[in-house]
Design a protein around this motif. Structure first.
Motif, PDB file in Angstrom:
ATOM      1  N   PHE A  78       0.842  -1.197   0.000  1.00 28.42           N
ATOM      2  CA  PHE A  78       0.000   0.000   0.000  1.00 28.42           C
ATOM      3  C   PHE A  78       0.880   1.252   0.000  1.00 28.42           C
ATOM      4  N   ALA A  79       1.946   1.238   0.794  1.00 23.56           N
ATOM      5  CA  ALA A  79       2.875   2.373   0.831  1.00 23.56           C
ATOM      6  C   ALA A  79       3.547   2.564  -0.528  1.00 23.56           C
ATOM      7  N   ALA A  80       3.949   1.478  -1.167  1.00 25.16           N
ATOM      8  CA  ALA A  80       4.567   1.578  -2.485  1.00 25.16           C
ATOM      9  C   ALA A  80       3.570   2.087  -3.525  1.00 25.16           C
ATOM     10  N   ALA A  81       2.318   1.683  -3.400  1.00 23.87           N
ATOM     11  CA  ALA A  81       1.282   2.165  -4.322  1.00 23.87           C
ATOM     12  C   ALA A  81       1.073   3.668  -4.158  1.00 23.87           C
ATOM     13  N   ALA A  82       1.183   4.164  -2.935  1.00 21.99           N
ATOM     14  CA  ALA A  82       1.019   5.600  -2.690  1.00 21.99           C
ATOM     15  C   ALA A  82       2.068   6.386  -3.462  1.00 21.99           C
ATOM     16  N   VAL A  89      -4.227  10.152  -6.912  1.00 23.37           N
ATOM     17  CA  VAL A  89      -5.078   9.661  -5.829  1.00 23.37           C
ATOM     18  C   VAL A  89      -4.338   9.861  -4.514  1.00 23.37           C
ATOM     19  N   ARG A  90      -5.069  10.253  -3.491  1.00 23.99           N
ATOM     20  CA  ARG A  90      -4.502  10.366  -2.141  1.00 23.99           C
ATOM     21  C   ARG A  90      -4.745   9.043  -1.429  1.00 23.99           C
ATOM     22  N   LEU A  91      -3.758   8.506  -0.743  1.00 24.74           N
ATOM     23  CA  LEU A  91      -3.916   7.257  -0.011  1.00 24.74           C
ATOM     24  C   LEU A  91      -3.906   7.526   1.482  1.00 24.74           C
ATOM     25  N   ALA A  92      -4.828   6.886   2.175  1.00 24.17           N
ATOM     26  CA  ALA A  92      -4.950   7.062   3.622  1.00 24.17           C
ATOM     27  C   ALA A  92      -5.151   5.711   4.279  1.00 24.17           C
ATOM     28  N   LYS A  93      -4.740   5.622   5.534  1.00 23.96           N
ATOM     29  CA  LYS A  93      -4.925   4.409   6.333  1.00 23.96           C
ATOM     30  C   LYS A  93      -5.777   4.766   7.542  1.00 23.96           C
ATOM     31  N   VAL A  94      -6.786   3.958   7.793  1.00 20.56           N
ATOM     32  CA  VAL A  94      -7.646   4.141   8.962  1.00 20.56           C
ATOM     33  C   VAL A  94      -7.540   2.891   9.822  1.00 20.56           C
ATOM     34  N   ASP A  95      -7.036   3.061  11.030  1.00 16.10           N
ATOM     35  CA  ASP A  95      -6.943   1.969  11.997  1.00 16.10           C
ATOM     36  C   ASP A  95      -8.342   1.779  12.590  1.00 16.10           C
ATOM     37  N   THR A  96      -8.956   0.651  12.304  1.00 16.52           N
ATOM     38  CA  THR A  96     -10.329   0.411  12.742  1.00 16.52           C
ATOM     39  C   THR A  96     -10.449   0.306  14.256  1.00 16.52           C
ATOM     40  N   GLU A  97      -9.339   0.039  14.937  1.00 15.63           N
ATOM     41  CA  GLU A  97      -9.360   0.004  16.405  1.00 15.63           C
ATOM     42  C   GLU A  97      -9.371   1.412  16.984  1.00 15.63           C
ATOM     43  N   ILE A 135      -3.133  -3.246  -6.404  1.00 13.45           N
ATOM     44  CA  ILE A 135      -3.707  -2.016  -5.827  1.00 13.45           C
ATOM     45  C   ILE A 135      -3.724  -0.907  -6.867  1.00 13.45           C
ATOM     46  N   ILE A 136      -2.614  -0.730  -7.557  1.00  8.33           N
ATOM     47  CA  ILE A 136      -2.515   0.336  -8.552  1.00  8.33           C
ATOM     48  C   ILE A 136      -3.451   0.072  -9.726  1.00  8.33           C
TER      49      ILE A 136
END
Length: 148
Positions: A78-82, A89-97, A135-136
């Motif tokens: 995911f980081a490499a795809a960013a 596209v903007r990439l974001a990560k949401v920790d569901t916890e 992902i890309i």
């Protein structure tokens, strides 16, 4: 000239700039930090809402958790795809916890789950760990672009 609205992940200011200048390493007009770093943004609920609702870029969000093995496996991809997808596209990560309200709002039932947002709305969703190329390719195809 088309104008882009880019949300600063640091101070959450919305910056307006010409789309032609997105690849020039723009900095936030308020805090001076880089707007696009080629890395996913860790988003809490407030930043998530700001990115999705106020920014003009599509946003690809990885809903994940620290205890999830497949999430850990997919994180480098995911980081490499960013690095490859920004500034398209903007990439974001949401920790569901840390943001269970977002997990509930979007009915996240399995993780990792990727959701692509455009114009403030969900346009595509995919669950399961993916590699960088997938992902890309998936993101570009969901936005109606040919894979490169």
């Amino acid at each position: 000239m088309t104008e882009a609205h880019i949300v600063c992940a640091n101070c959450r200011a919305v910056n307006r700039l010409p789309e032609a200048r997105l690849a020039d390493g723009p900095k936030c007009g308020r805090c001076g930090k880089p707007l696009l770093t080629g890395a996913p943004v860790a988003a809490d609920t407030a930043l998530f809402d700001r990115l999705v609702m106020s920014g003009s870029q599509p946003v690809l969000v990885d809903f994940w958790a620290s205890w999830c093995g497949p999430c850990k496996i997919m994180a480098p991809a995911f980081a490499a795809a960013a690095a490859e997808l920004e500034p398209l596209v903007r990439l974001a990560k949401v920790d569901t916890e840390q943001a269970p309200d977002l997990a509930a709002r979007y009915a996240i039932r399995s993780i990792p789950t990727l959701i692509l947002f455009a114009g403030g709305k969900e346009v595509a969703r995919r669950s399961g760990a993916l590699d960088r190329a997938t992902i890309i390719g998936w993101t570009r195809s969901m936005l109606g672009q040919r894979p490169q």
